[in-house]
Design a protein around this motif. Structure first.
Motif, short mmCIF file in Angstrom:
data_model
loop_
_atom_site.label_atom_id
_atom_site.label_comp_id
_atom_site.label_asym_id
_atom_site.label_seq_id
_atom_site.Cartn_x
_atom_site.Cartn_y
_atom_site.Cartn_z
N SER A 183 0.83 -1.21 0.00
CA SER A 183 0.00 0.00 0.00
C SER A 183 0.86 1.26 0.00
CB SER A 183 -0.92 0.01 1.22
OG SER A 183 -0.15 0.02 2.40
N HIS A 184 0.22 2.35 -0.39
CA HIS A 184 0.84 3.67 -0.28
C HIS A 184 -0.24 4.68 -0.02
CE1 HIS A 184 -0.53 4.98 -4.26
NE2 HIS A 184 -0.11 3.84 -4.75
N SER A 185 0.16 5.87 0.39
CA SER A 185 -0.79 6.91 0.74
C SER A 185 -1.11 7.75 -0.48
CB SER A 185 -0.22 7.81 1.84
OG SER A 185 -1.15 8.80 2.21
N GLY A 186 -2.41 8.05 -0.65
CA GLY A 186 -2.83 8.90 -1.76
C GLY A 186 -3.07 8.11 -3.03
N GLY A 187 -3.57 8.77 -4.05
CA GLY A 187 -3.85 8.11 -5.32
C GLY A 187 -2.65 8.13 -6.23
N GLY A 188 -2.49 7.07 -7.01
CA GLY A 188 -1.40 7.01 -7.96
C GLY A 188 -0.09 6.69 -7.27
N VAL A 223 4.68 -2.53 3.14
CA VAL A 223 4.36 -3.93 2.88
C VAL A 223 4.08 -4.61 4.22
CG1 VAL A 223 5.11 -6.10 1.85
CG2 VAL A 223 5.88 -3.93 0.88
N LEU A 224 2.94 -5.25 4.33
CA LEU A 224 2.58 -5.99 5.53
C LEU A 224 2.40 -7.47 5.21
CD1 LEU A 224 -0.23 -3.68 7.04
CD2 LEU A 224 2.25 -3.53 7.38
N PRO A 242 -6.61 7.79 3.40
CA PRO A 242 -5.56 8.24 2.49
C PRO A 242 -4.79 7.09 1.84
CG PRO A 242 -4.71 8.25 4.70
CD PRO A 242 -6.13 7.76 4.79
N TRP A 243 -5.16 5.85 2.13
CA TRP A 243 -4.37 4.73 1.65
C TRP A 243 -4.97 4.09 0.40
CZ3 TRP A 243 0.32 3.70 3.55
CH2 TRP A 243 0.65 4.23 4.80
N ARG A 244 -4.09 3.66 -0.48
CA ARG A 244 -4.44 2.82 -1.62
C ARG A 244 -3.63 1.54 -1.47
NH1 ARG A 244 -7.65 6.26 -1.82
NH2 ARG A 244 -8.06 7.79 -3.45
N GLY A 245 -4.25 0.40 -1.76
CA GLY A 245 -3.50 -0.82 -1.54
C GLY A 245 -3.95 -1.99 -2.39
N CYS A 246 -3.21 -3.06 -2.24
CA CYS A 246 -3.53 -4.33 -2.89
C CYS A 246 -3.40 -5.41 -1.82
CB CYS A 246 -2.57 -4.60 -4.04
SG CYS A 246 -2.94 -6.13 -4.96
N VAL A 247 -4.45 -6.19 -1.63
CA VAL A 247 -4.47 -7.26 -0.63
C VAL A 247 -4.67 -8.58 -1.37
CG1 VAL A 247 -5.60 -8.17 1.42
CG2 VAL A 247 -5.45 -5.70 1.09
N LEU A 267 -0.27 -1.87 -8.19
CA LEU A 267 -0.39 -0.50 -7.67
C LEU A 267 0.29 0.50 -8.59
CD1 LEU A 267 0.16 -0.79 -3.82
CD2 LEU A 267 -1.92 -0.22 -5.02
N GLU A 268 1.33 0.06 -9.25
CA GLU A 268 2.06 0.96 -10.15
C GLU A 268 1.26 1.29 -11.40
OE1 GLU A 268 5.25 3.36 -10.93
OE2 GLU A 268 5.09 2.05 -9.18
#
Length: 377
Positions: A183-188, A223-224, A242-247, A267-268
């Motif tokens: 995950s990362h914060s914000g879009g894009g 990364v978790l 504020p987070w965007r992620g992939c689970v 995510l990229e």
């Protein structure tokens, strides 16, 4: 002073009996306790006789070193301080037994002042040294755990045997199978790389309840590694700003390198609207994005991951309905083409959503389903 050895033996015996953490000590550890006790007895008597009212700085520093050593060998600071208090009480009692008839009030008050002051110094110095090393050990352990996860993500020392040995050395039980969260914060793509502190905060927000979770940062993202029972919590936290992620779905720890590449690439390359009105990306999203961007995924994997239950013979009518709906572009015309009632078609589309987790009426889920249908045999 002539009877110092006897005094030390009696004090250590009382500490041994009164403080549970010291009952298990033996050999070199017990010898060290005797040495420290002997030093403190000698110094206390010397300082008392000299009229001192507190421990000098060199003794305070030695006590800090003792606190550091106790943290390094895993003894709790509460047990260490209690041992010194029990020992101090025993020492005062022994002084009274040996010399009460030769002490006047001035001597007793001097001893009381020195003992109260020194106990305060002892407690403070031991605590300071213990906290200093304990904090460093915590940081070192956290760093070692991050290095462990980093190696899993790049496929280094990722055999079952190596994973088992490192986990034992670190004293942890990582989840296996495990859910990977990137995950990362914000879009894009993240403009500001994530920090270790960001990883801690995200992990706290997830509130993992499974076996020992791990976290690290790579390529500016958090990364978790979580237990399967924590996947829903992670998805809830990542559902919106504020987070965007992939689970990703649970995988063996030996497969984390491929899983990380899949999630990180998703995510990229995912467009911002892929996150609108839904939670984090999942395996289906990541597989379709990997296929479109030349990633290491085959059409068969995409079909199986996205369509899943629709590929069974029992649900062949649902897959046929979905393809017809995409081809016709509207529910009414699709119903006519299939010669079913419009309500029947809508029911089948609801079943598609329930079985796949993708709503064919929403733009991004529809794109995922349509892509999989286009390559399905």
């Amino acid at each position: 002073m002539r009877d110092r050895a006897g005094l030390v033996a009696r004090i250590v015996a009382e500490v041994h009996a009164e403080v549970p953490a010291y009952r298990a000590l033996h050999g070199p550890q017990l010898a060290e306790v005797r040495a420290i006790t002997g030093w403190l007895v000698s110094r206390s008597l010397e300082l008392w006789a000299a009229g001192a009212t507190y421990l000098p700085s060199e003794d305070v520093e030695r006590l800090r070193d003792i606190g550091r050593s106790r943290a390094a060998d895993g003894r709790s600071i509460d047990a260490v301080i209690r041992a010194h208090r029990v020992g101090s009480v025993a020492a005062v009692r022994l002084v009274s037994e040996l010399a009460a008839d030769r002490l006047d009030a001035t001597d007793v008050f001097a001893l009381g002042e020195l003992w109260l002051t020194s106990i305060d110094q002892i407690s403070e110095s031991l605590s300071a040294g213990h906290a200093e090393v304990a904090h460093r050990l915590d940081i070192d352990l956290e760093r070692a755990r991050r290095a462990f996860l980093d190696d899993l993500l790049i496929g280094r020392q990722a055999s079952r045997g190596a994973i088992r040995d490192r986990a034992r050395t670190l004293g942890i039980t990582p989840p296996d199978p495990a859910v990977l969260v990137v995950s990362h914060s914000g879009g894009g793509p993240p403009e500001v790389p994530a920090t270790v502190a960001d990883g801690r905060r995200l992990l706290e927000r997830v509130g993992a309840v499974g076996t020992d979770p791990l976290s690290t940062t790579r390529a500016g993202r958090v990364v978790l590694l979580l237990s399967p029972e924590d996947a829903e919590r992670a998805s809830t936290v990542l559902d919106g700003d504020p987070w965007r992620g992939c689970v990703l779905a649970p995988r063996a720890l030996t497969d984390m390198s491929a899983a990380y590449r899949l999630a990180d690439d998703a995510l990229e390359t995912a467009p911002l609207h892929a996150f609108v009105g839904r939670g984090p990306l999942g395996d289906a999203d990541a597989c379709v994005l990997a296929l479109l961007n030349g990633g290491p995924v085959t059409p068969a994997v995409v079909r199986r991951t996205v369509l899943g239950p629709l590929l069974s013979e029992d649900n062949a009518h649902l897959l046929r309905t979905l393809r017809t709906y995409f081809r016709e572009g509207a529910a009414t015309t699709a119903a006519d083409a299939l010669r079913v009632h419009a309500q029947t078609l809508r029911y089948r589309l609801r079943r598609v959503r329930e079985l796949t987790g993708h709503d064919p009426h929403r733009p991004w889920p529809r794109f995922i389903l349509e892509t999989a249908c286009a390559i399905a045999p």
